[in-house]
Design a protein around this motif. Structure first.
Motif, mmCIF file in Angstrom:
data_model
loop_
_atom_site.group_PDB
_atom_site.id
_atom_site.type_symbol
_atom_site.label_atom_id
_atom_site.label_comp_id
_atom_site.label_asym_id
_atom_site.label_seq_id
_atom_site.Cartn_x
_atom_site.Cartn_y
_atom_site.Cartn_z
ATOM 1 N N VAL A 159 -8.897 5.014 1.807
ATOM 2 C CA VAL A 159 -8.005 6.023 2.352
ATOM 3 C C VAL A 159 -8.311 7.343 1.650
ATOM 4 O O VAL A 159 -8.393 7.386 0.424
ATOM 5 N N THR A 160 -8.529 8.397 2.408
ATOM 6 C CA THR A 160 -8.737 9.725 1.835
ATOM 7 C C THR A 160 -7.523 10.578 2.159
ATOM 8 O O THR A 160 -7.156 10.731 3.320
ATOM 9 N N LEU A 161 -6.895 11.094 1.114
ATOM 10 C CA LEU A 161 -5.705 11.913 1.258
ATOM 11 C C LEU A 161 -6.056 13.358 0.904
ATOM 12 O O LEU A 161 -6.854 13.600 0.014
ATOM 13 N N ALA A 162 -5.461 14.310 1.588
ATOM 14 C CA ALA A 162 -5.667 15.733 1.312
ATOM 15 C C ALA A 162 -4.325 16.319 0.888
ATOM 16 O O ALA A 162 -3.568 16.825 1.719
ATOM 17 N N PRO A 163 -3.983 16.236 -0.404
ATOM 18 C CA PRO A 163 -2.681 16.682 -0.877
ATOM 19 C C PRO A 163 -2.464 18.181 -0.687
ATOM 20 O O PRO A 163 -3.356 18.981 -0.923
ATOM 21 N N LYS A 164 -1.272 18.545 -0.271
ATOM 22 C CA LYS A 164 -0.861 19.939 -0.117
ATOM 23 C C LYS A 164 0.518 20.088 -0.741
ATOM 24 O O LYS A 164 1.297 19.140 -0.782
ATOM 25 N N VAL A 165 0.821 21.288 -1.215
ATOM 26 C CA VAL A 165 2.140 21.575 -1.765
ATOM 27 C C VAL A 165 2.956 22.257 -0.680
ATOM 28 O O VAL A 165 2.537 23.271 -0.123
ATOM 29 N N MET A 166 4.126 21.693 -0.382
ATOM 30 C CA MET A 166 5.012 22.255 0.629
ATOM 31 C C MET A 166 6.003 23.185 -0.054
ATOM 32 O O MET A 166 6.603 22.824 -1.068
ATOM 33 N N GLU A 183 3.614 6.033 -5.524
ATOM 34 C CA GLU A 183 3.431 6.211 -6.967
ATOM 35 C C GLU A 183 2.371 7.269 -7.248
ATOM 36 O O GLU A 183 2.527 8.087 -8.164
ATOM 37 N N LEU A 184 1.299 7.284 -6.472
ATOM 38 C CA LEU A 184 0.272 8.309 -6.621
ATOM 39 C C LEU A 184 0.882 9.691 -6.390
ATOM 40 O O LEU A 184 0.654 10.622 -7.158
ATOM 41 N N ARG A 185 1.687 9.818 -5.335
ATOM 42 C CA ARG A 185 2.358 11.093 -5.042
ATOM 43 C C ARG A 185 3.231 11.522 -6.219
ATOM 44 O O ARG A 185 3.232 12.678 -6.633
ATOM 45 N N SER A 186 3.967 10.583 -6.784
ATOM 46 C CA SER A 186 4.840 10.876 -7.913
ATOM 47 C C SER A 186 4.037 11.374 -9.117
ATOM 48 O O SER A 186 4.412 12.350 -9.770
ATOM 49 N N GLN A 187 2.923 10.712 -9.408
ATOM 50 C CA GLN A 187 2.117 11.103 -10.557
ATOM 51 C C GLN A 187 1.439 12.455 -10.339
ATOM 52 O O GLN A 187 1.326 13.255 -11.265
ATOM 53 N N LEU A 188 1.002 12.731 -9.117
ATOM 54 C CA LEU A 188 0.420 14.040 -8.819
ATOM 55 C C LEU A 188 1.474 15.136 -8.939
ATOM 56 O O LEU A 188 1.201 16.226 -9.443
ATOM 57 N N LEU A 238 0.482 -4.319 4.565
ATOM 58 C CA LEU A 238 -0.736 -4.262 3.774
ATOM 59 C C LEU A 238 -0.350 -4.326 2.306
ATOM 60 O O LEU A 238 0.361 -3.468 1.809
ATOM 61 N N TRP A 239 -0.795 -5.381 1.628
ATOM 62 C CA TRP A 239 -0.483 -5.588 0.218
ATOM 63 C C TRP A 239 -1.747 -5.355 -0.590
ATOM 64 O O TRP A 239 -2.797 -5.924 -0.283
ATOM 65 N N VAL A 240 -1.674 -4.540 -1.638
ATOM 66 C CA VAL A 240 -2.817 -4.317 -2.516
ATOM 67 C C VAL A 240 -2.984 -5.566 -3.360
ATOM 68 O O VAL A 240 -2.042 -6.040 -3.993
ATOM 69 N N VAL A 241 -4.192 -6.111 -3.391
ATOM 70 C CA VAL A 241 -4.486 -7.359 -4.090
ATOM 71 C C VAL A 241 -5.164 -7.052 -5.411
ATOM 72 O O VAL A 241 -6.119 -6.281 -5.459
ATOM 73 N N ASP A 242 -4.676 -7.649 -6.481
ATOM 74 C CA ASP A 242 -5.301 -7.536 -7.793
ATOM 75 C C ASP A 242 -6.676 -8.191 -7.720
ATOM 76 O O ASP A 242 -6.846 -9.234 -7.087
ATOM 77 N N LEU A 282 0.827 -1.197 0.000
ATOM 78 C CA LEU A 282 0.000 0.000 0.000
ATOM 79 C C LEU A 282 0.868 1.256 0.000
ATOM 80 O O LEU A 282 0.586 2.215 -0.711
ATOM 81 N N SER A 283 1.956 1.245 0.749
ATOM 82 C CA SER A 283 2.841 2.415 0.794
ATOM 83 C C SER A 283 3.457 2.700 -0.578
ATOM 84 O O SER A 283 3.625 3.861 -0.959
ATOM 85 N N ASP A 284 3.768 1.657 -1.343
ATOM 86 C CA ASP A 284 4.309 1.849 -2.690
ATOM 87 C C ASP A 284 3.250 2.447 -3.616
ATOM 88 O O ASP A 284 3.564 3.279 -4.466
#
Length: 103
Positions: free
Chosen positions: A75-82, A10-15, A54-58, A4-6
């Motif tokens: 999981v709900t994330l609230a992205p912010k720019v630092m 990856e989501l962070r990288s794409q955003l 926690l492993w994401v399962v296909d 899950l952390s990976d």
């Protein structure tokens, strides 16, 4: 499977890429809460430093992990720019071109 952390990394990288790609665009979109829903397999390593993973399962792989406990999590994330200058975090504004098959 991927941890899950990976997936979140990856989501962070794409955003971040979307944010950089849209830096000079006239039209931008405010990035609101990002919701991720995934089925995860919960595993525990049984050594002296017991660690739960926690492993994401296909979707098609649930049968392979019958020995692991699976759960659906949201999981709900609230992205912010630092800012590098230490000013308060700000809402991300993204822009970009449509990708084939994107909805």
């Amino acid at each position: 499977m991927v941890e899950l952390s990976d997936m979140i990394r990856e989501l962070r990288s794409q955003l971040t890429t979307s944010l950089a790609d849209g830096a000079d665009e006239a039209v931008r979109f405010e990035l609101g809460p990002v919701e991720i829903e995934a089925t995860v397999a919960v595993t525990r390593e049984g050594d002296a430093n017991t660690k739960v993973r926690l492993w994401v399962v296909d979707a098609g792989a649930n049968g392979k992990y019958a020995h692991a406990q699976t759960q659906t999590i949201k999981v709900t994330l609230a992205p912010k720019v630092m800012s590098a200058d230490g000013s308060p975090p700000r809402t991300a504004m993204i822009a970009g071109y449509e990708v084939d098959g994107e909805r």
